[in-house]
Design a protein around this motif. Structure first.
Motif, mmCIF file in Angstrom:
data_model
loop_
_atom_site.group_PDB
_atom_site.id
_atom_site.type_symbol
_atom_site.label_atom_id
_atom_site.label_comp_id
_atom_site.label_asym_id
_atom_site.label_seq_id
_atom_site.Cartn_x
_atom_site.Cartn_y
_atom_site.Cartn_z
ATOM 1 N N ILE A 223 28.686 -22.212 37.502
ATOM 2 C CA ILE A 223 29.771 -22.752 38.154
ATOM 3 C C ILE A 223 30.843 -22.544 36.915
ATOM 4 O O ILE A 223 30.664 -23.146 35.712
ATOM 5 C CB ILE A 223 29.878 -23.953 38.472
ATOM 6 C CG1 ILE A 223 28.832 -24.442 39.446
ATOM 7 C CG2 ILE A 223 31.345 -24.597 38.835
ATOM 8 C CD1 ILE A 223 28.458 -25.739 39.945
ATOM 9 N N ARG A 224 31.953 -21.835 37.221
ATOM 10 C CA ARG A 224 33.030 -21.511 36.167
ATOM 11 C C ARG A 224 34.177 -22.179 36.782
ATOM 12 O O ARG A 224 34.463 -22.164 37.944
ATOM 13 C CB ARG A 224 33.256 -20.062 36.019
ATOM 14 C CG ARG A 224 32.339 -19.311 35.446
ATOM 15 C CD ARG A 224 32.676 -17.684 35.261
ATOM 16 N NE ARG A 224 32.686 -17.126 36.388
ATOM 17 C CZ ARG A 224 33.706 -16.803 37.335
ATOM 18 N NH1 ARG A 224 34.855 -17.024 36.568
ATOM 19 N NH2 ARG A 224 33.591 -15.969 38.275
ATOM 20 N N GLN A 225 35.076 -23.089 35.806
ATOM 21 C CA GLN A 225 36.281 -23.457 36.167
ATOM 22 C C GLN A 225 37.195 -23.545 35.088
ATOM 23 O O GLN A 225 36.913 -23.440 33.700
ATOM 24 C CB GLN A 225 36.016 -24.833 36.596
ATOM 25 C CG GLN A 225 35.274 -25.695 35.671
ATOM 26 C CD GLN A 225 34.671 -27.127 35.902
ATOM 27 O OE1 GLN A 225 35.646 -27.842 36.884
ATOM 28 N NE2 GLN A 225 33.453 -27.488 35.926
ATOM 29 N N LYS B 297 46.308 -34.813 34.938
ATOM 30 C CA LYS B 297 44.920 -35.164 35.152
ATOM 31 C C LYS B 297 44.312 -34.955 36.479
ATOM 32 O O LYS B 297 43.220 -34.280 36.587
ATOM 33 C CB LYS B 297 44.710 -36.533 34.566
ATOM 34 C CG LYS B 297 43.463 -36.692 34.469
ATOM 35 C CD LYS B 297 43.038 -38.367 34.092
ATOM 36 C CE LYS B 297 41.636 -38.820 34.111
ATOM 37 N NZ LYS B 297 41.353 -40.290 33.731
ATOM 38 N N GLY B 298 44.959 -35.131 37.561
ATOM 39 C CA GLY B 298 44.591 -35.072 38.872
ATOM 40 C C GLY B 298 44.507 -33.736 39.446
ATOM 41 O O GLY B 298 43.626 -33.376 40.299
ATOM 42 N N ALA B 299 45.040 -32.906 38.770
ATOM 43 C CA ALA B 299 45.085 -31.483 39.391
ATOM 44 C C ALA B 299 43.822 -30.718 39.483
ATOM 45 O O ALA B 299 43.592 -30.153 40.694
ATOM 46 C CB ALA B 299 46.098 -30.503 38.461
ATOM 47 N N LEU B 300 42.944 -31.041 38.769
ATOM 48 C CA LEU B 300 41.577 -30.631 38.927
ATOM 49 C C LEU B 300 40.408 -31.337 39.092
ATOM 50 O O LEU B 300 39.263 -30.881 39.100
ATOM 51 C CB LEU B 300 41.329 -29.275 37.708
ATOM 52 C CG LEU B 300 42.258 -28.425 37.506
ATOM 53 C CD1 LEU B 300 42.310 -27.701 35.892
ATOM 54 C CD2 LEU B 300 41.706 -26.947 38.193
ATOM 55 N N LYS C 19 36.512 -30.409 39.345
ATOM 56 C CA LYS C 19 35.414 -30.843 38.412
ATOM 57 C C LYS C 19 34.470 -32.016 38.825
ATOM 58 O O LYS C 19 33.211 -31.882 38.380
ATOM 59 C CB LYS C 19 36.224 -31.611 37.218
ATOM 60 C CG LYS C 19 37.326 -30.726 36.340
ATOM 61 C CD LYS C 19 37.942 -31.555 35.216
ATOM 62 C CE LYS C 19 38.794 -30.562 34.405
ATOM 63 N NZ LYS C 19 39.709 -31.397 33.401
ATOM 64 N N ARG C 20 34.895 -32.606 39.872
ATOM 65 C CA ARG C 20 33.821 -33.711 40.319
ATOM 66 C C ARG C 20 32.669 -33.030 41.095
ATOM 67 O O ARG C 20 31.457 -33.295 40.720
ATOM 68 C CB ARG C 20 34.572 -34.795 41.214
ATOM 69 C CG ARG C 20 33.662 -35.604 41.848
ATOM 70 C CD ARG C 20 34.135 -36.676 42.941
ATOM 71 N NE ARG C 20 35.327 -35.831 43.915
ATOM 72 C CZ ARG C 20 34.601 -35.221 44.899
ATOM 73 N NH1 ARG C 20 33.470 -35.287 45.164
ATOM 74 N NH2 ARG C 20 35.582 -34.666 45.887
#
Length: 294
Positions: A22-24, A58-61, A65-66
């Motif tokens: 998984i890439r992010q 912070k909330g953008a990704l 991420k979760r």
């Protein structure tokens, strides 16, 4: 201790190698200019620290991420360790439910990435305001490059089989290589089954320790959460599909743990001295019987 139980024959029919990638995009950047300014202001060596800034709020990704974190955690819970290249062992018994789970997570991941990409310009505009003088447009990838920073791949391949190795290297050398491959497979199976036993031991030992340390008059000194029980039930759910060699001892301990340690809820254990003592005693008995397998 060896855990293969003498049962590595036809292992390729019982299991496979799986990998999860998984890439992010991290959306973080080291600001060299600010790092140098801070070092100069304090008279320190510039190599002794760095200033890292968040490129987006912070909330953008957060959703991406979760999902990535949850998927990795569950993938490791359902599989067994194998090779150094990141591949893990998944039994045939656990394949369908795991593949279905991963496909569901991949769909959720892709949807979250699409949502993020659709709002990317808005996130950058917001960052321009919040970063103010620290904003640098060159820190932000183009839309085309950004898409390539996300990826979700679930790979499946068969376990290597010594019998399938048929290189033209002479009978004596061929026999030697096949013997090495078979020894490697035995070592891999032993490592995987050791992980199964370690998982069982750890949750049982933790329950015994926490229950004996708990004091209802001072619950804050040695508290335990509901996960003390739910971690056991979650492990029991996957143990049948983790039993790579079909070891009957694993099946017996699975039944013993289920019968002895999950009959009470965490709330019952906190509320009643007898249930705590009874369950702690059962946990100690299971641990004692496990010693010959660990």
């Amino acid at each position: 201790m060896t855990h293969t139980n003498g049962n590595t024959a036809r292992l390729n029919d019982r299991a496979m190698l799986v990998s999860l990638s998984i890439r992010q995009w991290s959306a973080n950047k080291t600001d060299k200019k600010v790092t140098k300014e801070v070092a100069t202001a304090h008279g320190s060596d510039v190599d002794m620290g760095r200033y890292q800034k968040s490129l987006l709020a912070k909330g953008a990704l957060e959703t991406i991420k979760r999902i990535a974190g949850e998927t990795r955690t569950e993938f490791y819970r359902r599989t067994l360790p194998c090779l150094d290249d990141g591949a893990r062992i998944l039994t045939s018994a656990g394949y369908m439910t795991t593949a279905e789970y991963v496909r569901k997570q991949q769909s959720a991941f892709d949807d979250a990435v699409s949502t993020f990409l659709g709002s990317y310009d808005q996130f950058v505009a917001e960052a321009r305001t919040r970063l103010n003088g620290l904003f640098d447009a060159s820190d932000y990838p183009s839309f085309a490059d950004l898409k390539g920073k996300f990826g979700f791949t679930f790979g499946v391949r068969p376990l290597p089989d010594a019998a399938d190795f048929r290189a033209d290297i002479g009978d004596e050398e061929l026999a030697r290589v096949r013997a090495e491959l078979e020894a490697e497979k035995t070592a891999v199976v032993d490592k995987a089954m050791s992980d199964v036993w370690t998982r069982m031991r750890d949750v049982v030992a933790k329950m015994a320790e926490r229950l004996k340390a708990y004091n209802p008059s001072k619950p804050g000194d040695a508290p335990f959460r509901d996960t003390l029980v739910t971690n056991i039930t979650e492990l029991l759910d996957v143990l049948p599909s983790l039993n790579l060699t079909g070891d009957p001892a694993v099946d017996r301990f699975t039944a013993d743990i289920r019968d002895g340690l999950t009959r009470y809820s965490a709330e019952d254990l906190r509320a009643n001295l007898f249930t705590r003592q009874d369950t702690a005693r059962r946990a100690d008995e299971i641990l004692a019987k496990m010693e010959q397998f660990i």
